[in-house]
Motif scaffolding. Structure first.
Motif, PDB file in Angstrom:
ATOM      1  N   VAL A  57       0.815  -1.213   0.000  1.00  0.00           N
ATOM      2  CA  VAL A  57       0.000   0.000   0.000  1.00  0.00           C
ATOM      3  C   VAL A  57       0.852   1.268   0.000  1.00  0.00           C
ATOM      4  O   VAL A  57       0.332   2.372  -0.174  1.00  0.00           O
ATOM      5  CB  VAL A  57      -1.011   0.014   1.170  1.00  0.00           C
ATOM      6  CG1 VAL A  57      -2.007  -1.127   1.027  1.00  0.00           C
ATOM      7  CG2 VAL A  57      -0.318  -0.027   2.521  1.00  0.00           C
ATOM      8  N   HIS A  58       2.155   1.100   0.191  1.00  0.00           N
ATOM      9  CA  HIS A  58       3.074   2.245   0.130  1.00  0.00           C
ATOM     10  C   HIS A  58       4.461   1.725  -0.232  1.00  0.00           C
ATOM     11  O   HIS A  58       4.910   0.729   0.327  1.00  0.00           O
ATOM     12  CB  HIS A  58       3.122   2.972   1.473  1.00  0.00           C
ATOM     13  CG  HIS A  58       4.016   4.160   1.472  1.00  0.00           C
ATOM     14  ND1 HIS A  58       3.653   5.360   0.911  1.00  0.00           N
ATOM     15  CD2 HIS A  58       5.267   4.324   1.934  1.00  0.00           C
ATOM     16  CE1 HIS A  58       4.650   6.221   1.036  1.00  0.00           C
ATOM     17  NE2 HIS A  58       5.642   5.613   1.654  1.00  0.00           N
ATOM     18  N   GLY A  59       5.105   2.395  -1.163  1.00  0.00           N
ATOM     19  CA  GLY A  59       6.431   1.980  -1.602  1.00  0.00           C
ATOM     20  C   GLY A  59       6.374   1.371  -2.990  1.00  0.00           C
ATOM     21  O   GLY A  59       5.304   1.222  -3.581  1.00  0.00           O
ATOM     22  N   SER A  60       7.540   1.019  -3.499  1.00  0.00           N
ATOM     23  CA  SER A  60       7.648   0.535  -4.878  1.00  0.00           C
ATOM     24  C   SER A  60       7.364  -0.941  -5.050  1.00  0.00           C
ATOM     25  O   SER A  60       7.307  -1.430  -6.170  1.00  0.00           O
ATOM     26  CB  SER A  60       9.043   0.833  -5.422  1.00  0.00           C
ATOM     27  OG  SER A  60       9.225   2.229  -5.483  1.00  0.00           O
ATOM     28  N   TYR A 131      -9.650  -0.179   2.677  1.00  0.00           N
ATOM     29  CA  TYR A 131      -8.407   0.573   2.852  1.00  0.00           C
ATOM     30  C   TYR A 131      -8.306   1.497   1.654  1.00  0.00           C
ATOM     31  O   TYR A 131      -8.294   1.027   0.513  1.00  0.00           O
ATOM     32  CB  TYR A 131      -7.191  -0.358   2.914  1.00  0.00           C
ATOM     33  CG  TYR A 131      -5.894   0.392   3.129  1.00  0.00           C
ATOM     34  CD1 TYR A 131      -5.363   0.517   4.400  1.00  0.00           C
ATOM     35  CD2 TYR A 131      -5.227   0.990   2.073  1.00  0.00           C
ATOM     36  CE1 TYR A 131      -4.186   1.221   4.616  1.00  0.00           C
ATOM     37  CE2 TYR A 131      -4.057   1.696   2.276  1.00  0.00           C
ATOM     38  CZ  TYR A 131      -3.532   1.806   3.543  1.00  0.00           C
ATOM     39  OH  TYR A 131      -2.372   2.509   3.754  1.00  0.00           O
ATOM     40  N   LEU A 132      -8.249   2.804   1.890  1.00  0.00           N
ATOM     41  CA  LEU A 132      -8.167   3.769   0.794  1.00  0.00           C
ATOM     42  C   LEU A 132      -6.700   4.050   0.483  1.00  0.00           C
ATOM     43  O   LEU A 132      -5.982   4.634   1.297  1.00  0.00           O
ATOM     44  CB  LEU A 132      -8.919   5.045   1.159  1.00  0.00           C
ATOM     45  CG  LEU A 132      -9.121   6.024   0.026  1.00  0.00           C
ATOM     46  CD1 LEU A 132      -9.962   5.415  -1.103  1.00  0.00           C
ATOM     47  CD2 LEU A 132      -9.795   7.294   0.543  1.00  0.00           C
ATOM     48  N   LEU A 133      -6.266   3.578  -0.685  1.00  0.00           N
ATOM     49  CA  LEU A 133      -4.878   3.803  -1.122  1.00  0.00           C
ATOM     50  C   LEU A 133      -4.652   5.256  -1.513  1.00  0.00           C
ATOM     51  O   LEU A 133      -3.620   5.844  -1.193  1.00  0.00           O
ATOM     52  CB  LEU A 133      -4.547   2.916  -2.322  1.00  0.00           C
ATOM     53  CG  LEU A 133      -4.194   1.481  -2.017  1.00  0.00           C
ATOM     54  CD1 LEU A 133      -4.347   0.614  -3.241  1.00  0.00           C
ATOM     55  CD2 LEU A 133      -2.786   1.403  -1.498  1.00  0.00           C
ATOM     56  N   SER A 134      -5.600   5.823  -2.275  1.00  0.00           N
ATOM     57  CA  SER A 134      -5.473   7.208  -2.717  1.00  0.00           C
ATOM     58  C   SER A 134      -6.852   7.756  -3.040  1.00  0.00           C
ATOM     59  O   SER A 134      -7.812   7.002  -3.214  1.00  0.00           O
ATOM     60  CB  SER A 134      -4.554   7.305  -3.942  1.00  0.00           C
ATOM     61  OG  SER A 134      -5.085   6.560  -5.022  1.00  0.00           O
ATOM     62  N   GLY A 135      -6.936   9.074  -3.126  1.00  0.00           N
ATOM     63  CA  GLY A 135      -8.181   9.727  -3.479  1.00  0.00           C
ATOM     64  C   GLY A 135      -9.097   9.908  -2.288  1.00  0.00           C
ATOM     65  O   GLY A 135      -8.648   9.998  -1.145  1.00  0.00           O
ATOM     66  N   THR A 136     -10.393   9.937  -2.581  1.00  0.00           N
ATOM     67  CA  THR A 136     -11.383  10.193  -1.553  1.00  0.00           C
ATOM     68  C   THR A 136     -12.489   9.145  -1.603  1.00  0.00           C
ATOM     69  O   THR A 136     -12.750   8.546  -2.640  1.00  0.00           O
ATOM     70  CB  THR A 136     -12.034  11.577  -1.750  1.00  0.00           C
ATOM     71  OG1 THR A 136     -12.628  11.625  -3.057  1.00  0.00           O
ATOM     72  CG2 THR A 136     -11.011  12.695  -1.613  1.00  0.00           C
ATOM     73  N   ALA A 146      -6.989   8.997   2.307  1.00  0.00           N
ATOM     74  CA  ALA A 146      -5.977   8.016   1.906  1.00  0.00           C
ATOM     75  C   ALA A 146      -5.187   7.559   3.126  1.00  0.00           C
ATOM     76  O   ALA A 146      -4.808   8.363   3.981  1.00  0.00           O
ATOM     77  CB  ALA A 146      -5.050   8.614   0.865  1.00  0.00           C
ATOM     78  N   GLY A 147      -4.981   6.236   3.228  1.00  0.00           N
ATOM     79  CA  GLY A 147      -4.253   5.643   4.342  1.00  0.00           C
ATOM     80  C   GLY A 147      -5.137   5.231   5.498  1.00  0.00           C
ATOM     81  O   GLY A 147      -4.674   4.583   6.422  1.00  0.00           O
ATOM     82  N   GLN A 148      -6.423   5.599   5.444  1.00  0.00           N
ATOM     83  CA  GLN A 148      -7.344   5.210   6.510  1.00  0.00           C
ATOM     84  C   GLN A 148      -8.050   3.910   6.167  1.00  0.00           C
ATOM     85  O   GLN A 148      -8.136   3.520   5.008  1.00  0.00           O
ATOM     86  CB  GLN A 148      -8.382   6.299   6.753  1.00  0.00           C
ATOM     87  CG  GLN A 148      -7.809   7.542   7.387  1.00  0.00           C
ATOM     88  CD  GLN A 148      -8.883   8.561   7.708  1.00  0.00           C
ATOM     89  OE1 GLN A 148      -9.801   8.787   6.926  1.00  0.00           O
ATOM     90  NE2 GLN A 148      -8.770   9.183   8.874  1.00  0.00           N
TER      91      GLN A 148
END
Length: 174
Positions: A57-60, A131-136, A146-148
């Motif tokens: 969910v974060h990183g490459s 789980y919201l990766l990005s956006g709304t 995002a991240g919540q």
């Protein structure tokens, strides 16, 4: 319905010292959803008889080396594999954060699905987390950033046009 930032949950260090896990939700002996901060390469813990679905969910991304094969865990792409599988994680492009669903397939069925763009996700009684990766996104009158993680069952979810979300579902075996 419960909204949380999993990064605010207490960190539990791994036995191998390669990161920490923050437990989001679960039913002991059946399933567990957690967020892992992977800061160093090394062996994964074994979960005999369990299934795992790992989603960066974060990183490459990261590489999972096992039995002469390499499984590639990429951002936003759920990767299922057996908890019996001996795996060594490699971080070719640095640390990552992973959403992990671990479950006993004899007791429950687990899944992680990816949803992108503006849409309303129907109320699903088997869905336990978004789980919201990005956006709304929003649920009823609650905005999700995002991240919540939204923990909910049977509640419709509205994704914004820029949303990329992971939906975690668990259903009991009958």
């Amino acid at each position: 319905m419960h909204l949380l930032d999993p990064r605010s949950l207490p960190p539990v260090p791994w036995k191998n010292g390669g990161g920490v896990t923050r437990e989001i939700a679960g039913d002991p002996g059946h399933w567990r959803l957690s967020l892992a901060e992977v800061t160093a390469e090394g062996p994964f813990s074994l979960f005999p008889g369990q299934m795992r679905i790992l989603t960066v969910v974060h990183g490459s991304g990261m590489e999972l080396h096992t039995d002469g094969r390499v499984l590639r865990a990429q951002l936003g792409a759920p990767l299922p594999f057996s908890g019996d599988l001996p795996v060594t994680g490699r971080l070719p492009d640095g640390p990552v954060r992973n959403l992990n669903l671990i479950f006993d397939p004899r007791r429950v069925t687990g899944s992680v699905s990816v949803h992108a763009g503006a849409r309303t996700l129907a109320a699903n009684p088997e869905e336990v987390a978004l789980y919201l990766l990005s956006g709304t996104a929003s649920c009823q009158t609650t905005a999700i950033a995002a991240g919540q993680v939204l923990l909910a069952r049977g509640t419709p979810l509205k994704l914004g046009p820029d949303a990329l979300a992971l939906c975690v579902a668990i259903s009991r075996q009958t």
